[in-house]
Structures are given as structure tokens and as C-alpha cells.
Design a protein around this motif. Structure first.
Motif, short mmCIF file in Angstrom:
data_model
loop_
_atom_site.label_atom_id
_atom_site.label_comp_id
_atom_site.label_asym_id
_atom_site.label_seq_id
_atom_site.Cartn_x
_atom_site.Cartn_y
_atom_site.Cartn_z
N ARG A 1 -1.72 -4.43 2.73
CA ARG A 1 -0.53 -5.30 2.71
C ARG A 1 0.74 -4.45 2.68
NH1 ARG A 1 4.04 -6.17 0.04
NH2 ARG A 1 3.02 -5.96 -1.98
N ASP A 2 1.05 -3.80 1.55
CA ASP A 2 2.27 -2.99 1.52
C ASP A 2 2.11 -1.78 2.45
OD1 ASP A 2 4.80 -2.02 0.70
OD2 ASP A 2 4.49 -2.80 -1.30
N LEU B 1 -0.96 -12.29 -0.68
CA LEU B 1 0.42 -12.34 -1.17
C LEU B 1 1.11 -13.63 -0.69
CD1 LEU B 1 2.68 -10.65 -2.65
CD2 LEU B 1 3.39 -9.89 -0.38
N PHE C 1 5.45 -13.87 -5.72
CA PHE C 1 6.56 -13.04 -6.18
C PHE C 1 7.90 -13.68 -5.90
CE2 PHE C 1 8.45 -11.22 -2.29
CZ PHE C 1 7.50 -11.58 -1.35
N GLU D 1 10.19 -9.54 -8.36
CA GLU D 1 10.55 -8.47 -7.42
C GLU D 1 11.83 -7.77 -7.88
OE1 GLU D 1 11.67 -9.76 -3.54
OE2 GLU D 1 11.32 -7.80 -2.63
N ASN E 1 3.07 -8.28 -12.81
CA ASN E 1 3.28 -7.00 -12.13
C ASN E 1 4.77 -6.66 -12.12
OD1 ASN E 1 2.68 -4.78 -10.38
ND2 ASN E 1 3.45 -6.03 -8.68
N PRO F 1 7.40 -4.59 -10.42
CA PRO F 1 7.64 -3.70 -9.28
C PRO F 1 8.94 -2.92 -9.41
CG PRO F 1 7.56 -6.05 -8.61
CD PRO F 1 7.77 -5.99 -10.09
N THR G 1 10.74 -2.00 -6.86
CA THR G 1 10.75 -2.31 -5.43
C THR G 1 11.47 -1.28 -4.59
OG1 THR G 1 10.63 -4.63 -6.02
CG2 THR G 1 11.40 -4.15 -3.79
N HIS H 1 3.98 -1.52 -9.85
CA HIS H 1 3.95 -1.38 -8.39
C HIS H 1 5.19 -0.54 -8.05
CE1 HIS H 1 3.56 -3.29 -4.23
NE2 HIS H 1 4.79 -2.77 -4.19
N HIS I 1 7.54 2.18 -5.82
CA HIS I 1 7.82 2.76 -4.50
C HIS I 1 8.34 4.19 -4.67
CE1 HIS I 1 6.82 -0.25 -1.50
NE2 HIS I 1 6.93 -1.10 -2.51
O1 KIV Z 1 7.76 -3.77 -3.65
C1 KIV Z 1 7.61 -4.94 -4.05
O2 KIV Z 1 8.39 -5.46 -4.86
C2 KIV Z 1 6.50 -5.70 -3.51
C3 KIV Z 1 6.22 -7.02 -4.15
C4 KIV Z 1 5.78 -8.04 -3.18
C5 KIV Z 1 5.25 -6.81 -5.28
O3 KIV Z 1 5.82 -5.24 -2.63
#
Ligand code: KIV
Ligand code: ZN
Length: 511
Positions: free
Chosen positions: A13-14, A73, A99, A141, A167, A169, A171, A202, A204
Motif C-alpha cells: 500500500r504505502d 485502507l 484514517f 494522519e 496508529n 503516523p 506522515t 507509522h 516516514h
Molecule cells: O503516512 C501516513 O500518514 C499514512 C496513513 C494512511 C497511515 O500512510
């Protein structure tokens, strides 16, 4: 007794949101099976409302995977949640992940909603998802940039509405490990019903801190980490699964939890994702890079020979490196071939696919004598592609080079079942082949990246070519493999063009 750390893999997904990393349904199925074999707890298989293709991929994974939970999702919208539930219907263990952004900037600029509206929508979305499954995850998010008190209100309400995983994130990859760890601890200590949910993170990698932030969160109470193979993901990517898992296991002197992953599958999964997406793994990448366990300096080599622990904190075989031994040659039979493929996690549902792969193996063994696991993996991916209904297929290619002469290439393609042939000149045989292909396809695409890698050692190795093209803003990667790098290059280019065509049929809306 150690607590369990849940591994939630979002490569499909991501990971797929990396520019150029789009995958077909069959490719996603392949990866999902490998993740299941590695004993990943939860596989986020896609975003079903995004397109018909995404819906079909999530459904196929839900139909096939039995040992991992399969997750879809959904934005906090009824239509998204209903679509995710529909795709997940066949799953033995489904999860809906919904989300909604909670940071001031996202609420104001993107959603154009007031905080009270966001709160209401979040509650409604979780309740709607609970109509379909009792396994519901909610993500605020951009939590990493949200107001703390508002974040607490939304999370508390989401748990009351029925979310059992929360969760958090980061983001945009803005957080720093110390503060992110403190945020998780503070949330868990402040929210009155926090003990009714598992806290997840989660992260990045915009500042290169996705793994560091995730681990800080785990040290402060998070018990689920969302991550991807090779750290694939939107922009600079997500936390790399292999790094999270091996950090927690290697430093079990500080972590009070551990995963249930079969770590010997890590290198295999890494190669598979790299082959399918066309994203090469950098040689110095931790755990799965070609140099991760290679020692160059004499002092290090001497130390390793005397005692491995002098310079190694993990054993290469524990992450699956030594599995990459030479296994087959031209005298190997069909049984040995299919047994080794099964050991590597590949199975063919149709007898003809196995036969086709075996014929390719024989042809390859004739050319290069020693066939390694990486060669087998590439060969299977190629066989899967060949069996797919692709619009453009390479029938034949002839390239001519001679010192002092202009290189030329003559290419025959099947385009929608019709054979076409073209010749072109170029600065080299690859350039000439691409020009010949383009003269038949007229895609008008812009070539953004061309790279060649050798799959194993030696001049008889298979070449693995990655091509990235931009076609009217749509970026896709193509991968081609052959012992002849001109042919591998043509295959890579054609694979990218087929992806563009496939993509046109399944337009991807932005999240
Ligand atoms: O980065 C993010 O916030 C997401 C959400 C959909 C969890 O990918
Ligand atoms: Zn993300």
C-alpha cells in the motif's frame, strides 16, 4: 516472557505509493505470499477505493493469505469503508484501517474541516468499520504535527467507538526520535482508555529517521510498527521492516518485546520486492545490501577469521544470506527445480506455468551453467510477466555494433496481438533498440533513469536493467532480465510501457 511486537507490513500500500513502484495484482500476490511465509502479522494489501485494480488486488490477497491478517485502507468516508469491507470479505482475518488528518494544517488546508467535524467523522468512520469487522485500526494522519490535546480527544473517541489499534503516523517524517518516543509515552499515559488499544507507529523517512523514530516509539510502549520491505514508500519511504526487526532482535538487551518473524526470509523478500518494483537495493543498505556482511579491510578480515563477533553483530544466515548458494545447473531435473522454487517460497497454480519456467531455466542453465537463487527468482518473475496479458511483447531483437560503425537495432514486437518490426540507429545498441521500440509504440515518454546491475558474479551473469519513464506525469519503473543486457534493456523498456498502459485502465486518485 517477552511481549510481542506486531509487524504490520505496508509494502503493498504505502510502498506502492513510491513514484514508479506500481504493482500488478499477480505481483502483489507474489509479495503477499512471501510476507505470509515470513510470518508478518498484518499485510496492508492496498487501498480498495483507489481503483478497480487496487480493489481486485486486495481481494486476491484476502482470498489467498490465511496465516496473516489482511488489511485494507479507507479514508474516513462511508464509500471507502464499504469498499474496503467488500474487498476483504474473503479474508480469514480482515482488518479495516481508516484514517483522518488531525493536524491544524491538514484540517484547515486539505480537509477544510473544523476540529469538531474531524472528531465526528472519526467516530462515525470507526463505528461504520466495526459493522464489518471487530478488527479496526484508526490513524490520525499527520499525528506527528497535531496539537496534543486534540490528538488525545480524537484517539479517546476512536477507541470508545471501537478501534482496537491506534496508529500514530509521522506522515511527513518531521519528528525526532527522543520527542517521538516521548509523544507515544505521553499519549499512552494521558488517554484514559489507552489500555483498550494497541499503539502503533507509522514513520516516514524524510529526514532519514523513520527507523530511529519507530524504535524510540517501541522503547516507549508502541507494540505495532508499520513498515515496508527495503523501506519503500511515499517520497523518501517508510521505516524498513528488515532494520526494525533486526534492531529489536539484536538489541534484546534493551527491548522488552520481540517479533515472531522468520528472519531467514528477509533477503528473499527484499530481492523479490526489488525485482518486482524495479527499485534496486543500494549495496551499503543495512541488512539486505550486497555489502551488508562483506568485509574489505585486511584488519576486519583478520578479526572475522579469528572470531566473527569482532566485527559482526548479526549472522548473515539469520537474515537469509547464505541461502543464496549455487543450487542448480543444466543437469538438474524438473523435480529439483520445483523443489528449490518451493523452498524459496514460489509455487505455481498452473502446471503450464511451471513447465514454462522450467524451459526458461534450461535455456538459462545452458547459457550460464551455474544458476543461483537470485537467478531463479528473476526467472520466476519473468515467467509471471510472460503469462500476463500484456499489450506489448518482445518477439525478437537483433543489435549490430562494430568499431567505427553506427550501432543499429532491429526489433520485432507484438502489439495487441499484431506483429510489427522496426529498425533504428543510436549512440549504442541500447539506444538504437529503444528508438526502434519507440518508433512503433509512439508513447512520447521521457526516459528518467536507466541502470544495469549484474545479478550474480562473472561475465556470464544475468543483467538486471531498471528503466524509469515519465509518461504525461505518470512515472513507472520497468525491469528486464537477461544474460544479454541489450535484450534485458528492451524487456525493461517494454515492461515500463506495459505498466503505463495498465495504469491508464486503473486511474489512481490521490489520498
Ligand atoms: O503516512 C501516513 O500518514 C499514512 C496513513 C494512511 C497511515 O500512510
Ligand atoms: Zn504513510
Amino acid at each position: 516472557m517477552q511481549e510481542k511486537l506486531i509487524i504490520f507490513d505496508t509494502t503493498l500500500r504505502d510502498g506502492e505509493q513510491s513514484p514508479g513502484a506500481s504493482m500488478t495484482r499477480d505481483e502483489k500476490l507474489h509479495i503477499a505470499k512471501a510476507l505470509e511465509k515470513m510470518r508478518v502479522d498484518i499485510i496492508e494489501a492496498g487501498f480498495p477505493i483507489a481503483s478497480e485494480g487496487d480493489f481486485e488486488s486486495v481481494k486476491a490477497v484476502a482470498q489467498t493469505v490465511t496465516d496473516s491478517t489482511v488489511c485494507g485502507l479507507a479514508r474516513a468516508l462511508d464509500k471507502d469503508i464499504d469498499r474496503a469491507a467488500e474487498a476483504l470479505k474473503p479474508a480469514q482475518s480482515p482488518r479495516i484501517h481508516t484514517f483522518l488528518a488531525t493536524s491544524a494544517i491538514h484540517m484547515r488546508e486539505k480537509l477544510r474541516m473544523s476540529p469538531e467535524q474531524v472528531l465526528e467523522h472519526a467516530i462515525h468512520a470507526v463505528k461504520r468499520a466495526r459493522r464489518y469487522t471487530d478488527n479496526v485500526e484508526f490513524s490520525p494522519e499527520d499525528a506527528g504535527r497535531s496539537d496534543f490535546d486534540f490528538l488525545c480527544r480524537v484517539i479517546e473517541a476512536a477507541i470508545t467507538a471501537g478501534a482496537n489499534t491506534i496508529n500514530i503516523p509521522d506522515t511527513v517524517g518531521y519528528n525526532l526520535p527522543q520527542f517521538f518516543g516521548e509523544l507515544i509515552k505521553r499519549l499512552m499515559n494521558t488517554i484514559p482508555n489507552a489500555d483498550k488499544a494497541i499503539f502503533s507507529v507509522h514513520c516516514h523517512n524524510d529526514l532519514g529517521l523513520a527507523v530511529g523514530n519507530s524504535l524510540a516509539a517501541v522503547l516507549n510502549g508502541a507494540r505495532q510498527v508499520e513498515c515496508t520491505i527495503n523501506g519503500l514508500g511515499e517520497r523518501a519511504g517508510n521505516a524498513a521492516l528488515e532494520e526494525i526487526v533486526m534492531a529489536v532482535r539484536t538489541r534484546n538487551d534493551v527491548f522488552t518485546c520481540d517479533t515472531e518473524l522468520d528472519t531467514t526470509q528477509i533477503v528473499h523478500c527484499s530481492r523479490l520486492v526489488s525485482t518486482i518494483t524495479g527499485f534496486p537495493v543500494q549495496p551499503n543498505k543495512a541488512i539486505v545490501g550486497a555489502n551488508a556482511f562483506a568485509h574489505e579491510s585486511g584488519i576486519h578480515q583478520d578479526g572475522i577469521l579469528k572470531s566473527r563477533e569482532t566485527y559482526e553483530i548479526m549472522r548473515a544466515e539469520d537474515v537469509g544470506w547464505n541461502a543464496n548458494r549455487m543450487v542448480l545447473g543444466k543437469h538438474s531435473g524438473r523435480n529439483a527445480f520445483s523443489t528449490r522454487l518451493r523452498e524459496l517460497g514460489f509455487s505455481f497454480s498452473k502446471e503450464e506455468d511451471l513447465n514454462a519456467a522450467f524451459l526458461r531455466f534450461k535455456a538459462l542453465a545452458d547459457k550460464k551453467h551455474e544458476v543461483y537463487d537470485d537467478d531463479l527468482q528473476a526467472l520466476v518473475s519473468d515467467t509471471v510477466k510472460e503469462g500476463m496479458d500484456e499489450s506489448i511483447k518482445l518477439i525478437s531483437l537483433k543489435a549490430m555494433i562494430e568499431t567505427g560503425e553506427v550501432p543499429t537495432a532491429s526489433v520485432t514486437l507484438s502489439i495487441n496481438g499484431e506483429e510489427q518490426q522496426a529498425q533504428a540507429e543510436g549512440s549504442g545498441p541500447v539506444d538504437a533498440a529503444f528508438k526502434a521500440i519507440e518508433s512503433m509504440v509512439n508513447s512520447g515518454c521521457d526516459l528518467q533513469l536507466y541502470s544495469v546491475n549484474s545479478i550474480s558474479n562473472g561475465t556470464d551473469s544475468q543483467g538486471e536493467v531498471t528503466v524509469r519513464i515519465d509518461q504525461a506525469g505518470r512515472i513507472v519503473n520497468g525491469l528486464g532480465i537477461d544474460t544479454d543486457i541489450v535484450i534485458a534493456s528492451a524487456k525493461a523498456y517494454i515492461s515500463a510501457l506495459n505498466k503505463v498502459i495498465d495504469y491508464q485502465e486503473r486511474a489512481h486518485p490521490q489520498i
